[in-house]
Design an enzyme around this catalytic site. Structure first.
Site, PDB file in Angstrom:
ATOM      1  N   ASN A  15       0.746  -1.201   0.152  1.00  0.00           N
ATOM      2  CA  ASN A  15      -0.141   0.081  -0.057  1.00  0.00           C
ATOM      3  C   ASN A  15       0.928   1.297  -0.050  1.00  0.00           C
ATOM      4  OD1 ASN A  15      -1.736   2.142   0.419  1.00  0.00           O
ATOM      5  ND2 ASN A  15      -2.331   1.425   2.527  1.00  0.00           N
ATOM      6  N   LYS A  17       0.087   4.539  -0.112  1.00  0.00           N
ATOM      7  CA  LYS A  17      -0.492   5.342   0.344  1.00  0.00           C
ATOM      8  C   LYS A  17      -0.195   6.759  -0.441  1.00  0.00           C
ATOM      9  CE  LYS A  17      -0.234   3.341   4.836  1.00  0.00           C
ATOM     10  NZ  LYS A  17      -0.032   3.426   6.242  1.00  0.00           N
ATOM     11  N   HIS A 114      -9.493   1.322   5.325  1.00  0.00           N
ATOM     12  CA  HIS A 114      -8.210   1.560   5.813  1.00  0.00           C
ATOM     13  C   HIS A 114      -8.411   2.471   7.156  1.00  0.00           C
ATOM     14  CE1 HIS A 114      -4.000   2.633   6.630  1.00  0.00           C
ATOM     15  NE2 HIS A 114      -3.706   1.501   6.024  1.00  0.00           N
ATOM     16  N   GLU A 116      -6.742   4.665   8.070  1.00  0.00           N
ATOM     17  CA  GLU A 116      -6.516   6.245   7.896  1.00  0.00           C
ATOM     18  C   GLU A 116      -7.626   6.955   7.155  1.00  0.00           C
ATOM     19  OE1 GLU A 116      -2.726   5.446   5.571  1.00  0.00           O
ATOM     20  OE2 GLU A 116      -2.024   4.997   7.585  1.00  0.00           O
ATOM     21  N   GLU A 185      -5.061  -4.559  10.894  1.00  0.00           N
ATOM     22  CA  GLU A 185      -4.121  -3.496  11.220  1.00  0.00           C
ATOM     23  C   GLU A 185      -4.462  -2.820  12.355  1.00  0.00           C
ATOM     24  OE1 GLU A 185      -2.092  -2.513   6.972  1.00  0.00           O
ATOM     25  OE2 GLU A 185      -3.874  -1.169   7.190  1.00  0.00           O
ATOM     26  N   GLY A 191       2.772   2.613  10.892  1.00  0.00           N
ATOM     27  CA  GLY A 191       3.838   3.575  10.604  1.00  0.00           C
ATOM     28  C   GLY A 191       4.493   4.196  12.031  1.00  0.00           C
ATOM     29  N   SER A 231       3.587  -1.937  10.519  1.00  0.00           N
ATOM     30  CA  SER A 231       5.180  -1.754  10.463  1.00  0.00           C
ATOM     31  C   SER A 231       5.801  -2.992  10.225  1.00  0.00           C
ATOM     32  CB  SER A 231       5.546  -1.453  12.068  1.00  0.00           C
ATOM     33  OG  SER A 231       5.126  -0.064  12.225  1.00  0.00           O
TER      34      SER A 231
HETATM   35  P1  13P Z   1       3.157   0.733   7.744  1.00  0.00           P
HETATM   36  O1  13P Z   1       3.691  -0.622   7.246  1.00  0.00           O
HETATM   37  O2  13P Z   1       4.004   1.719   7.324  1.00  0.00           O
HETATM   38  O3  13P Z   1       3.136   0.579   9.126  1.00  0.00           O
HETATM   39  O4  13P Z   1       1.687   0.841   6.968  1.00  0.00           O
HETATM   40  C1  13P Z   1       1.002  -0.142   7.275  1.00  0.00           C
HETATM   41  C2  13P Z   1      -0.312  -0.002   6.788  1.00  0.00           C
HETATM   42  O5  13P Z   1      -1.249   0.855   6.906  1.00  0.00           O
HETATM   43  C3  13P Z   1      -0.538  -0.919   5.344  1.00  0.00           C
HETATM   44  O6  13P Z   1      -2.008  -0.385   4.760  1.00  0.00           O
END
Ligand code: 13P
Length: 268
Positions: A15, A17, A114, A116, A185, A191, A231
């Site tokens: 992903n 982003k 997601h 976010e 997640e 992150g 992560s």
């Molecule tokens: P990170 O791997 O950067 O923690 O992000 C995870 C994520 O949100 C994947 O969709």
């Protein structure tokens, strides 16, 4: 991964982003294809190969780079994914992108719900359900993201929150006709460099599978791919994937470099 005898396969999704312009997206996708091809030619050399069904890889670039990534991965077997979709089918929804538009652009898989978007954009379980239904109607694969916040975990509510998020979708969707995966997640792990322990992931994935079994039956639950995200890095991927009920990974930061992304993909 799946216990022996169950062939769910493994899905590793990158992903990206809101990162990368078109030229960089094209280059990264091409590099991922090359790195995966190199690993495939030394299959088994990484020390962790999945039993049973094969490994699939998906890349989710930003909308503006979907076409260049589509061209860069053509013929490689890598799936083209989108990071989000509109809840509505069509019409006066300025700025939104429909599931039919994604299908038209060559997208095969859509990430929905997601954290976010749930926490950054106010997406409720009801909106997430609408989006899942739009993706299924368009005939695409859907990855439903679920996960608790740090405060919810600290309050001892992690399993309740995740079961609610899963139930809100699987109780309303016919899993025999939908190609749905779930990605667990935990929000506090995204992150942050903090990863759920393999045991935390195993326990929550088992809980998710039990929730799906209660809503949609044991067969649908056993066939369900459940990814872990938060992560994921080259040095923790193998331990996470070694857990029963962990059938794949949803990778953010580590998917922005071809070498680190290819390293989290098990050999096949
Ligand atoms: P990170 O791997 O950067 O923690 O992000 C995870 C994520 O949100 C994947 O969709």
């Amino acid at each position: 991964m799946a216990e022996s005898g169950v062939r769910r396969g493994v899905l590793i999704t990158g992903n990206w982003k809101m990162n990368l312009l078109r030229a960089a997206s094209r280059e990264l996708a091409a590099s991922v294809v090359r790195a995966l091809a190199a690993r495939r030619s030394v299959a088994g050399g990484s020390g962790f190969a999945p039993p049973g069904a094969g490994v699939q890889v998906a890349l989710a670039p930003p909308f503006t780079a979907i076409d260049v990534v589509r061209d860069a991965i053509r013929g490689s077997g890598v799936l083209l994914a989108a990071q989000d979709v509109a809840a509505a089918r069509e019409g006066a929804h300025t700025g939104e992108v429909s599931a039919a538009m994604l299908a038209d652009a060559g997208v095969e898989l859509v990430i929905v719900g997601h954290s976010e978007r749930r926490h950054g954009q106010g997406e409720t379980d009801a909106i997430v359900l609408d989006k899942v239904q739009r993706v299924i109607e368009a005939g695409l694969l859907v990855t439903l993201c679920v996960g608790e916040t740090g405060a919810e975990r600290d309050a001892g509510r992690a399993e309740e929150v995740v079961a609610r998020q899963v139930g809100a979708v699987v109780s309303r969707v016919d899993l025999r006709r939908a190609s749905l995966q779930i990605a667990y997640e935990p929000v506090w792990a995204i992150g942050t460099g903090r990863t759920a322990t393999p045991e935390d992931a195993r326990r929550m994935h088992a809980r998710i599978r039990a929730t799906v079994a209660a809503a949609a039956g044991g067969e649908a639950a056993q066939a369900l791919i459940i990814q872990y995200g938060g992560s994921v890095k080259p040095d923790n991927a193998a331990a996470l994937l070694a857990q029963e009920d962990v059938d794949g990974l949803l990778v953010g930061g580590a998917s922005l470099q071809a070498a680190s992304f290819a390293t989290v993909v098990p050999s096949w």
